[in-house]
Design an enzyme around this catalytic site. Structure first.
Site, PDB file in Angstrom:
ATOM      1  N   LEU A   1       0.035  12.550  -5.782  1.00 40.92           N
ATOM      2  CA  LEU A   1       1.059  13.221  -4.968  1.00 40.92           C
ATOM      3  C   LEU A   1       2.045  14.008  -5.813  1.00 40.92           C
ATOM      4  CD1 LEU A   1       1.781  10.560  -2.214  1.00 40.92           C
ATOM      5  CD2 LEU A   1       0.739  12.809  -1.909  1.00 40.92           C
TER       6      LEU A   1
ATOM      7  N   HIS B   1       4.598  -7.440  -6.368  1.00 40.81           N
ATOM      8  CA  HIS B   1       4.621  -7.364  -4.902  1.00 40.81           C
ATOM      9  C   HIS B   1       4.289  -8.751  -4.371  1.00 40.81           C
ATOM     10  CE1 HIS B   1       3.640  -6.267  -0.813  1.00 40.81           C
ATOM     11  NE2 HIS B   1       3.993  -5.014  -1.032  1.00 40.81           N
TER      12      HIS B   1
ATOM     13  N   ARG C   1      11.350  -6.726  -2.632  1.00 44.60           N
ATOM     14  CA  ARG C   1      10.184  -7.389  -3.222  1.00 44.60           C
ATOM     15  C   ARG C   1      10.536  -8.324  -4.369  1.00 44.60           C
ATOM     16  NH1 ARG C   1       6.412  -1.934  -2.928  1.00 44.60           N
ATOM     17  NH2 ARG C   1       6.252  -2.019  -0.671  1.00 44.60           N
TER      18      ARG C   1
ATOM     19  N   GLU D   1       5.154   8.209 -10.504  1.00 42.26           N
ATOM     20  CA  GLU D   1       5.277   6.849 -11.030  1.00 42.26           C
ATOM     21  C   GLU D   1       5.369   6.801 -12.554  1.00 42.26           C
ATOM     22  OE1 GLU D   1       2.732   3.977  -9.138  1.00 42.26           O
ATOM     23  OE2 GLU D   1       3.207   2.436 -10.621  1.00 42.26           O
TER      24      GLU D   1
ATOM     25  N   LEU E   1       6.185   6.955  -2.565  1.00 45.93           N
ATOM     26  CA  LEU E   1       5.510   8.164  -2.073  1.00 45.93           C
ATOM     27  C   LEU E   1       6.539   9.281  -1.993  1.00 45.93           C
ATOM     28  CD1 LEU E   1       3.289   6.666   0.791  1.00 45.93           C
ATOM     29  CD2 LEU E   1       2.571   7.432  -1.476  1.00 45.93           C
TER      30      LEU E   1
HETATM   31  C1  LIG Z   1      -2.314  -0.388  -3.002  1.00 47.14           C
HETATM   32  C2  LIG Z   1      -1.061   0.429  -3.125  1.00 47.14           C
HETATM   33  C3  LIG Z   1      -0.289   0.677  -1.999  1.00 47.14           C
HETATM   34  C4  LIG Z   1       0.885   1.415  -2.094  1.00 47.14           C
HETATM   35  N1  LIG Z   1       1.601   1.660  -0.952  1.00 47.14           N
HETATM   36  C5  LIG Z   1       2.725   2.415  -1.028  1.00 47.14           C
HETATM   37  C6  LIG Z   1       3.464   2.737   0.157  1.00 47.14           C
HETATM   38  O1  LIG Z   1       3.101   2.356   1.267  1.00 47.14           O
HETATM   39  N2  LIG Z   1       4.579   3.478   0.038  1.00 47.14           N
HETATM   40  C7  LIG Z   1       5.025   3.948  -1.177  1.00 47.14           C
HETATM   41  O2  LIG Z   1       6.031   4.634  -1.212  1.00 47.14           O
HETATM   42  N3  LIG Z   1       4.314   3.682  -2.304  1.00 47.14           N
HETATM   43  C8  LIG Z   1       3.187   2.933  -2.264  1.00 47.14           C
HETATM   44  N4  LIG Z   1       2.466   2.682  -3.414  1.00 47.14           N
HETATM   45  C9  LIG Z   1       2.872   3.313  -4.674  1.00 47.14           C
HETATM   46  C10 LIG Z   1       2.464   4.777  -4.697  1.00 47.14           C
HETATM   47  O3  LIG Z   1       1.211   4.933  -4.115  1.00 47.14           O
HETATM   48  C11 LIG Z   1       2.396   5.370  -6.096  1.00 47.14           C
HETATM   49  O4  LIG Z   1       3.494   5.008  -6.841  1.00 47.14           O
HETATM   50  C12 LIG Z   1       2.359   6.892  -6.032  1.00 47.14           C
HETATM   51  O5  LIG Z   1       1.324   7.288  -5.186  1.00 47.14           O
HETATM   52  C13 LIG Z   1       2.205   7.470  -7.398  1.00 47.14           C
HETATM   53  O6  LIG Z   1       1.886   8.827  -7.309  1.00 47.14           O
HETATM   54  P1  LIG Z   1       1.700   9.685  -8.626  1.00 47.14           P
HETATM   55  O7  LIG Z   1       1.379  11.054  -8.192  1.00 47.14           O
HETATM   56  O8  LIG Z   1       2.854   9.481  -9.511  1.00 47.14           O
HETATM   57  O9  LIG Z   1       0.466   9.030  -9.376  1.00 47.14           O
HETATM   58  P2  LIG Z   1      -1.065   8.761  -8.996  1.00 47.14           P
HETATM   59  O10 LIG Z   1      -1.364   8.998  -7.581  1.00 47.14           O
HETATM   60  O11 LIG Z   1      -1.374   7.457  -9.584  1.00 47.14           O
HETATM   61  O12 LIG Z   1      -1.825   9.903  -9.781  1.00 47.14           O
HETATM   62  C14 LIG Z   1      -1.972   9.886 -11.171  1.00 47.14           C
HETATM   63  C15 LIG Z   1      -2.833  11.060 -11.574  1.00 47.14           C
HETATM   64  O13 LIG Z   1      -2.867  11.142 -12.996  1.00 47.14           O
HETATM   65  C16 LIG Z   1      -4.199  11.211 -13.451  1.00 47.14           C
HETATM   66  N5  LIG Z   1      -4.249  10.618 -14.783  1.00 47.14           N
HETATM   67  C17 LIG Z   1      -3.874   9.379 -15.180  1.00 47.14           C
HETATM   68  N6  LIG Z   1      -4.076   9.238 -16.501  1.00 47.14           N
HETATM   69  C18 LIG Z   1      -4.579  10.401 -16.961  1.00 47.14           C
HETATM   70  C19 LIG Z   1      -4.995  10.878 -18.240  1.00 47.14           C
HETATM   71  N7  LIG Z   1      -4.928  10.122 -19.309  1.00 47.14           N
HETATM   72  N8  LIG Z   1      -5.480  12.144 -18.332  1.00 47.14           N
HETATM   73  C20 LIG Z   1      -5.562  12.929 -17.227  1.00 47.14           C
HETATM   74  N9  LIG Z   1      -5.169  12.539 -15.997  1.00 47.14           N
HETATM   75  C21 LIG Z   1      -4.687  11.289 -15.874  1.00 47.14           C
HETATM   76  C22 LIG Z   1      -5.000  10.477 -12.396  1.00 47.14           C
HETATM   77  O14 LIG Z   1      -6.360  10.864 -12.435  1.00 47.14           O
HETATM   78  C23 LIG Z   1      -4.280  10.943 -11.133  1.00 47.14           C
HETATM   79  O15 LIG Z   1      -4.744  12.210 -10.745  1.00 47.14           O
HETATM   80  C24 LIG Z   1       1.295   1.923  -3.345  1.00 47.14           C
HETATM   81  C25 LIG Z   1       0.520   1.685  -4.471  1.00 47.14           C
HETATM   82  C26 LIG Z   1      -0.643   0.941  -4.378  1.00 47.14           C
HETATM   83  C27 LIG Z   1      -1.444   0.685  -5.601  1.00 47.14           C
END
Ligand SMILES: Cc1cc2nc3c(=O)[nH]c(=O)nc-3n(C[C@H](O)[C@H](O)[C@H](O)COP(=O)(O)OP(=O)(O)OC[C@H]3O[C@@H](n4cnc5c(N)ncnc54)[C@H](O)[C@@H]3O)c2cc1C
Ligand code: SF4
Ligand code: FES
Lengths: 235, 533
Positions: free
Chosen positions: B14, B235, B285, B366, B382
């Site tokens: 995201l 959690h 939590r 994150e 999110l």
């Molecule tokens: C089961 C579960 C349920 C959740 N439910 C909720 C909820 O209901 N509400 C809420 O607010 N939050 C929730 N969360 C937390 C939330 O989903 C995440 O914190 C958030 O989606 C993180 O988004 P992001 O874009 O930072 O990272 P991510 O979606 O983790 O994306 C990381 C990206 O980086 C890439 N990447 C990683 N390492 C490398 C590398 N070395 N080289 C190249 N690319 C790399 C990956 O391929 C991916 O594309 C939940 C989490 C989990 C696990």
């Protein structure tokens, strides 16, 4: 529980494939093909082949059938490795092969970029603001994992062809559900070309979709709207 | 001749998608690099929902309320100015997602919000228990449009290797094409959106295996400052399944689920309600997990009181998931649950504008330490990912204006992202176990020091063998986490120390960690005051 993983391996697309066997033993009744693949070491090799040991390559991410990464052919049926329990597979031998409709990179790792390319070619996006529409249909369509399993069993899908299969239908249905009126023409044309004209309605996709997407229902609704112009029928 | 300026985003969840969309809307070319396609990112797993004070539930909710709950939930460790930006921006973010066609739950055409932990009002917009997936689908579609226009260029099976620095500025990244085993250098500023550091804790988290933590580890080694690494979110309602922890979404409690244990007479004891009253099951939590660990008894989540409509319309997917993985129908039987690692509050240190200590390097989502203080509220991540991605991109756009060349980036020593050897695998496995022990939900000096000493030994061992850069830097990141936790001599939010059980106002500071000449250094930094509007 003890299983032999009989894996079709290949160092690269150019090199010849070969079979290699690994033994896997576990007490975990919930162990899946993914669990087994995660724990293969040199010592698991059933008989040391001439090949030097290489870790088995496969794609994984969520381990809970929510991301589509781990699709492969398991005992001749395409499925998600993390959704296939070893205890539910008959016999001692578990045969693993890469998906066949996509170029193999290495071992069980394939390149599915053709799916993303198809969506790009079909202009799968909204322009302007989405209209309020049937949430259920948009929700169901949003759930597609882009795993490619439906394409594997589809008699009409071939990479490079104009038919995008159910992996194209689902994202297009999401648009159809929330489409502003002025975009109906554009999206209908994409739907007819990318889905309607190519689909032979064998619906073999329905039985293998690991997300259990209600494919027939989405198809009926999307056909009604995009092909037969009965847009009101989906509201 | 003027050279076109490009930006490199690492991560296509995201945060990465939101940033890519923002750049593309401004007409700026971006390269979106991710280990796997967006459909595989952890963001797709998010279940319960996304927060914004939309005030649609007739509860007189307000942005001020969202701000206060977030700050309090994070035990006042987040920068209040950042939290204000986030909560002010939240309604706009949810409405923007709505306009991209996200099927948020509605009744009679009106958007409905649910209760979530640590919040006094129904403020969480959702789509059953698949909110992350539907948000991702909509954002992937939105970004696809710019891919077709050539403004967003995807590198979807590419691994981040290292940042390329010149005179202390970020001027590019070195990545590896996993499919072709090819090193690539991309010039331009860099925005990290690489998610949480799950990989450091092996199969003990609810997240994905592809967030290996390798990118964060390399950045730490390269001198990027990190913050608050001691704060891991446990959690309260997770279950161990093969290979990972399965989350039972907080939505289950938001819709009426109750936590209990059985006393010696076999009676259900609703311990959270007994101690905290009516909203006990929806305490933040950190509070619930701490209570559960201290209780030391098996705890169940009772969902049998939920009505048919709630199961059918709001939680059908969660029910299916529990039946599938646990063989328990939650509508008929209680679900045994225990705390599991779910989120990393700490990460790359960013300022209010998502800048890091390295010029031209930004971070969001994150992987960044931004909005959540000592404990994140459900539904805020999110939001933080989408909002943060956009903010980081906006800052970068301002910095880019006027710039015509990115500075020449040349690769450092090359390395390919290769599969781990078995020897590395066992060091990695031991590191995971050490971190799990040292950074358990309840900690003390002794357990942390034991873990740390062994980790330092492992690092020496890895350095003397032919271990990969990745493993070495991950050991360093693990060490940094433990050193942060040792340095914080108090209990606050997700960091509970048995030897320092109280919260110490004097420690209400950000833990900042950086590596200098291979040595992990920690300092504490004041948290800014809330500026007057
Ligand atoms: C089961 C579960 C349920 C959740 N439910 C909720 C909820 O209901 N509400 C809420 O607010 N939050 C929730 N969360 C937390 C939330 O989903 C995440 O914190 C958030 O989606 C993180 O988004 P992001 O874009 O930072 O990272 P991510 O979606 O983790 O994306 C990381 C990206 O980086 C890439 N990447 C990683 N390492 C490398 C590398 N070395 N080289 C190249 N690319 C790399 C990956 O391929 C991916 O594309 C939940 C989490 C989990 C696990
Ligand atoms: S329709 Fe089902 S099988 Fe096909 S790509 Fe989507 S999730 Fe996979
Ligand atoms: S690893 Fe995500 S579906 Fe199997």
């Amino acid at each position: 529980m003890k299983k032999i993983l009989h894996i079709l391996r290949r160092r690269s697309a150019e090199e010849k494939p070969y079979w290699e066997d690994f033994s896997y033993e576990t007490q975990d009744a919930g162990a899946t093909v993914a669990t087994a693949l995660s724990s293969l070491h040199a010592e698991n090799r059933v008989c040391a082949s001439k090949e030097e040991f290489r870790p088995v390559m496969w794609e994984h991410s969520c381990l809970q059938k929510r991301c589509g990464a781990c699709a492969m052919v398991i005992n001749r049926v395409p499925a998600l490795a993390c959704d296939t329990r070893l205890s539910e597979l008959r016999g001692d031998i578990v045969q693993l092969e890469p998906l066949k409709k996509f170029p193999v990179i290495e071992d069980l790792l394939v390149d599915r970029s053709v799916m993303m390319q198809n969506l790009k070619d079909l202009s799968v996006w909204l322009e302007g603001e989405a209209k309020s529409g049937p949430e259920d249909m948009a929700f169901e369509a949003s759930r597609c994992l882009q795993c490619g399993i439906c394409l594997e069993v589809c008699p009409n899908f071939a990479p490079g062809g104009s038919f995008a299969g159910m992996a194209g239908m689902a994202p297009l249905s999401r648009l159809i559900a929330r489409l502003p009126g002025e975009q109906r023409g554009r999206v209908s044309r994409a739907y007819i070309k990318g889905v309607y004209e190519g689909c032979g309605k064998s619906l073999s996709c329905r039985d293998v979709c690991p997300a259990d997407i209600q494919i027939d229902e989405l198809l009926v609704k999307s056909n009604a709207a995009a092909v037969w112009k009965r847009w009101n029928s989906i509201r | 001749m003027e050279q076109q300026v490009s930006v490199n985003i690492i991560g296509a969840g995201l945060a990465g998608l939101s940033a890519a969309k923002t750049f593309a809307e401004a007409g700026i070319h971006v390269r979106l690099v991710s280990y796997q396609a967006s459909e595989r990112a952890q963001s797709n797993l998010a279940e319960g929902g996304i927060n914004a004070a939309l005030n649609v539930m007739g509860e007189e909710d307000s942005i001020r309320g969202h701000f206060e709950d977030t700050l309090r939930g994070g035990c006042f460790l987040a920068d209040p100015n950042m939290v204000r930006n986030l909560t002010d921006g939240a309604p706009g973010i949810v409405m923007e997602m709505d306009s991209l066609g996200v099927p948020f739950h509605r009744e009679n055409g009106h958007l409905i919000q649910r209760n979530f932990g640590g919040q006094k009002k129904k403020r969480t917009a959702y789509a059953k228990s698949s909110t992350g997936k539907v948000l991702m689908t909509a954002l992937i579609d939105a970004v696809r449009r710019y891919e077709a226009e050539g403004l967003v260029e995807r590198y979807p099976h590419h691994c981040f290797e290292r940042l390329i620095l010149k005179n202390g500025r970020a001027c590019g990244v070195q990545i590896c094409d996993r499919f072709r085993d090819q090193e690539i250098v991309l010039e331009g500023s860099v925005l990290m959106a690489c998610g949480g550091m799950n990989g450091l804790l092996g199969g003990l988290t609810t997240g994905t295996t592809s967030n290996t933590g390798a990118a964060a580890a390399m950045l730490l080694e390269q001198g990027v400052e990190f913050a608050n690494l001691e704060f891991l979110q446990y959690h309260p309602t997770t279950v161990s399944i093969t290979g990972k922890r399965l989350l039972v979404s907080e939505a289950a409690r938001g819709e009426g689920g109750r936590l209990f244990y059985l006393d010696m007479d076999g009676n259900r004891r609703y311990f959270m309600e007994e101690k905290y009253g009516e909203r006990g099951n929806l305490m933040p939590r950190d509070v619930i997990s701490r209570e559960m660990v201290m209780l030391g008894k098996p705890v169940c989540l009772g969902l049998t009181g939920l009505d048919e409509k709630t199961w059918g319309v709001k939680l059908s997917d969660l029910r299916e998931e529990i039946i599938h993985y646990l063989g328990i129908d939650p509508a008929a039987e209680p679900v045994p649950v225990s705390p599991g690692i779910h989120y990393f509050m700490g990460g790359i240190l960013v300022d209010e504008h998502h800048r890091t200590n390295i010029p031209d390097l930004y971070a969001a989502g994150e992987c960044a330490c931004a909005y959540h203080g000592a404990n994140r509220l459900g539904g805020n991540s999110l939001l933080g990912a989408i909002f943060g991605g956009r903010e980081a991109a906006r800052t970068a756009i301002l910095q880019l204006s006027g710039k015509t060349e990115a500075g020449h980036a040349s690769p450092q020593d090359t390395r390919t992202c290769r599969a781990v050897t078995e020897a590395e695998g066992s060091i990695h496995e031991e590191m995971t176990q050490l971190l799990a022990k040292g950074l358990a939900a309840l900690r003390d000096k002794e357990t942390m020091e034991t873990a740390l000493n062994r980790l330092v030994e492992l690092r020496t061992q890895a350095e003397s063998t032919d271990a990969s850069d990745e493993l070495r830097s991950k050991l360093l990141l693990g060490e940094a986490m433990l050193r942060c936790a040792l340095a914080r001599k108090e209990s606050r939010g997700a960091h509970t120390r048995l030897d320092f059980p109280d919260t110490d106002e004097a420690m209400r500071k950000t833990t900042v960690v950086r590596v200098e000449d291979g040595v992990v250094r920690i300092r504490f930094r004041e948290i800014p005051e809330l500026r007057q509007e």
